[in-house]
Design an enzyme around this catalytic site. Sequence first.
Site, PDB file in Angstrom:
ATOM      1  N   ASP A  52       0.824  -1.198   0.000  1.00  0.00           N
ATOM      2  CA  ASP A  52       0.000   0.000   0.000  1.00  0.00           C
ATOM      3  C   ASP A  52       0.867   1.261   0.000  1.00  0.00           C
ATOM      4  OD1 ASP A  52      -2.356   1.387  -0.029  1.00  0.00           O
ATOM      5  OD2 ASP A  52      -3.058   0.703   1.924  1.00  0.00           O
ATOM      6  N   TYR A 110       6.634  -9.608   7.405  1.00  0.00           N
ATOM      7  CA  TYR A 110       6.539  -8.155   7.522  1.00  0.00           C
ATOM      8  C   TYR A 110       7.216  -7.709   8.811  1.00  0.00           C
ATOM      9  CZ  TYR A 110       3.266  -7.458   3.657  1.00  0.00           C
ATOM     10  OH  TYR A 110       2.692  -7.400   2.412  1.00  0.00           O
TER      11      TYR A 110
END
Length: 274
Positions: A52, A110
């Site tokens: 994103d 992540y």
Amino acid sequence: MQRVLVKISYYGGDFLGFQIQNQGRTVQGYFEKILKRMHKHPVRIHPSSRTDRGVHAKMQYFHFDTELNIKATQWQYAMNRALPDDIYVHEVSFVSEDFHCRYDCVGKTYRYAIYQDEHRNPFQSKLKTYISEPLDIEAMQEAAHHFIGTHDFTSFCSQKTEVESKERTIYESRIEKTSDGLDFIITGSGFLYNMVRVIMAFLLEVGKGKRHPEEVPELLKAKDRNQVPHTAPAEGLYLEKVYLADTELKEDFGTNIKIHYKKSLQNSVEYIDN
């Protein structure tokens, strides 16, 4: 036709995200512009993840098909020469025609980076998230551990997420203390839209004493995003590692883990990550 696999990293602070947009800077936009110029026609790239706006990637992959007879090292040179300073091609290789960056991905890691200080540091802008309040790291660690395993993550993803199944398997979820704050590291079979940032927001609430670690199992069972309303900023989030082979995943997490394969294009999981 030859299928080309490209390994890249990028600083996401000045991008609207990975996915190409009608206007604005995107990672996909730069690569497809380069490939169009080289091929004299549009070429679509297929990433392992579509990060994103503001999210960084230390490791990211994409593939594309080409009729050009160019060596891997020449592909790397040509791309890096044309790319801006906030994207870099680390490696180019050739793969079989049935390989797919999205569907052959068996896991991702992540990392969410936080720094703490009395005052905001402008030199950390867009690289880490600033938290001024003291945090209970032990409580955050306890809460993070509850996410390990296979769960339905409806309570911890964007309400805009439109996928048939919101069940994901988490192999690793932990807090790591750093010299200036802490990092949250999470590895899983896949991630729903905003999933890591929602989990991070909850962990920060735990760290501030506003929520409690033992809430996690009940929140997972509730399948209600309204009970976990906050989303952490994008600036501290990094796509750290992409696993394209089960051997890599088992090497890091043990041979006994259950690998979740995406058996077909139709039955694959959501990959618009965070």
